[in-house]
Scaffold this motif. Structure first.
Motif, short mmCIF file in Angstrom:
data_model
loop_
_atom_site.label_atom_id
_atom_site.label_comp_id
_atom_site.label_asym_id
_atom_site.label_seq_id
_atom_site.Cartn_x
_atom_site.Cartn_y
_atom_site.Cartn_z
N TYR A 25 4.23 -3.83 -1.79
CA TYR A 25 3.91 -3.92 -0.36
C TYR A 25 4.38 -5.13 0.30
CZ TYR A 25 1.38 0.59 0.35
OH TYR A 25 1.09 1.92 0.23
N LYS A 26 5.30 -5.10 1.13
CA LYS A 26 5.66 -6.46 1.72
C LYS A 26 4.80 -7.15 2.69
CE LYS A 26 9.98 -4.97 3.12
NZ LYS A 26 11.30 -4.83 3.37
N ASN A 47 -2.53 -4.26 3.23
CA ASN A 47 -2.16 -2.72 3.31
C ASN A 47 -2.02 -1.91 2.02
OD1 ASN A 47 -1.84 -2.85 6.12
ND2 ASN A 47 0.15 -2.44 6.34
N ASN A 48 -1.72 -2.83 1.08
CA ASN A 48 -1.81 -2.20 -0.38
C ASN A 48 -3.46 -1.97 -0.74
OD1 ASN A 48 -1.17 -1.65 -3.26
ND2 ASN A 48 -1.70 -3.46 -3.77
N VAL A 71 -1.96 -1.82 -9.11
CA VAL A 71 -1.72 -2.59 -10.38
C VAL A 71 -2.00 -4.35 -10.17
CG1 VAL A 71 -0.20 -1.09 -11.66
CG2 VAL A 71 0.74 -2.63 -9.88
N ASN A 72 -1.90 -4.44 -8.96
CA ASN A 72 -2.23 -5.99 -8.61
C ASN A 72 -2.38 -6.05 -7.00
OD1 ASN A 72 0.25 -6.52 -7.24
ND2 ASN A 72 1.20 -6.81 -9.27
N ASP A 73 -2.52 -7.27 -6.51
CA ASP A 73 -2.48 -7.24 -4.99
C ASP A 73 -1.78 -6.62 -4.20
OD1 ASP A 73 -5.05 -8.98 -5.55
OD2 ASP A 73 -4.00 -10.74 -4.81
N THR A 74 -0.54 -6.83 -4.53
CA THR A 74 0.42 -6.03 -3.43
C THR A 74 1.22 -4.94 -3.93
OG1 THR A 74 2.14 -7.67 -4.47
CG2 THR A 74 1.20 -8.26 -2.51
#
Ligand code: TMP
Length: 235
Positions: A25-26, A47-48, A71-74
């Protein structure tokens, strides 16, 4: 990892297992088909996190989705699907393009939810189409569209309840479906303040991407507020 596709808000990378896809997610926000663009620190994280939370809720309530794990923050890992090029829009309250198209006041409650389809095609600016177009053009079969409609109705009921518990009215939203390699249609893409209109139940304050589209300011504060409310309502 090999980049397979880059959209306006996400990047899709190939996974070792071809049945899975890695989604990043950008921080970019765009509106009006990319004409308006801005970077926001933390947008990818918000958003993720919001999407993952909502997809887990829908899965728990019997909706099959592409979501596997955050899997991680983003980033998240999802099932690899072929996206059906339809933007499936549901409206509970008049707003946005519907208010404009029919000259209606934003905020009018609809007597029944409206199901709308847009043909997902940036070059054509995602034109509105109807059921016959979608079937006659071979985008979906009649059976597939009927499944998508029924699933979308269920998702609307689940999401209305989900957000109301967090003090938010689900005005309208856009979802996308994808097909797995064995031909099954499942909910894909994301559900976040980018793809939903969310209004505070008391003040009707906007807590979604309309803050960016309409230059209302405090865009990420609103996304953070959505995350704070849904986690405290549902944890
Ligand atoms: P609209 O009123 O602009 O047609 O938008 C309806 C819903 O769809 C709203 O919740 C915002 C969402 N949406 C997207 O997720 N992507 C888009 O490109 C557009 C135009 C709307």
């Amino acid at each position: 990892m090999k980049l397979l596709y880059e959209g306006k808000a996400k990047q899709l990378f190939q996974c070792e297992n071809n049945e899975e896809i890695y989604i990043h997610y950008k921080n970019s926000a765009t509106a009006f088909n990319g004409e308006k663009k801005e970077e926001f620190d933390k947008k990818g994280i918000l958003n993720n996190t919001i999407t993952s939370f909502i997809f887990e809720y829908l899965e728990r309530n019997g909706i099959e989705t592409h979501f596997i794990k955050k899997v991680n923050d983003t980033d998240q890992i999802c099932k690899h699907v072929k996206i059906i090029p339809l933007e499936v829009i549901t409206r509970n309250i008049v707003a946005g393009s519907m208010a404009k198209r029919y000259g209606l006041e934003e905020g009018m409650k609809l007597k029944k939810p409206i199901f709308e389809l847009s043909y997902k095609n940036d070059e054509l600016n995602d034109p509105l189409i109807n059921d016959d177009h979608a079937i006659a053009l071979g985008i979906v079969s009649e059976e597939e569209l009927s499944f998508i409609k029924k699933e979308t109705e269920k998702i609307n009921e689940l999401l209305k309840k989900f957000f109301l518990k967090a003090g938010l009215i689900l005005v309208d939203f856009k979802i996308e479906f994808g097909k797995t390699s064995d031909g099954k249609i499942i909910l894909s893409d994301e559900i976040s303040p980018d793809t939903c209109r969310l209004w505070d139940v008391k003040t009707r304050n906007k807590l979604d991407k309309d803050r960016f589209r309409r230059n209302l300011g405090s865009v990420m504060d609103a996304y953070e507020e959505v995350l704070r409310r849904i986690t405290s309502a549902w944890n």
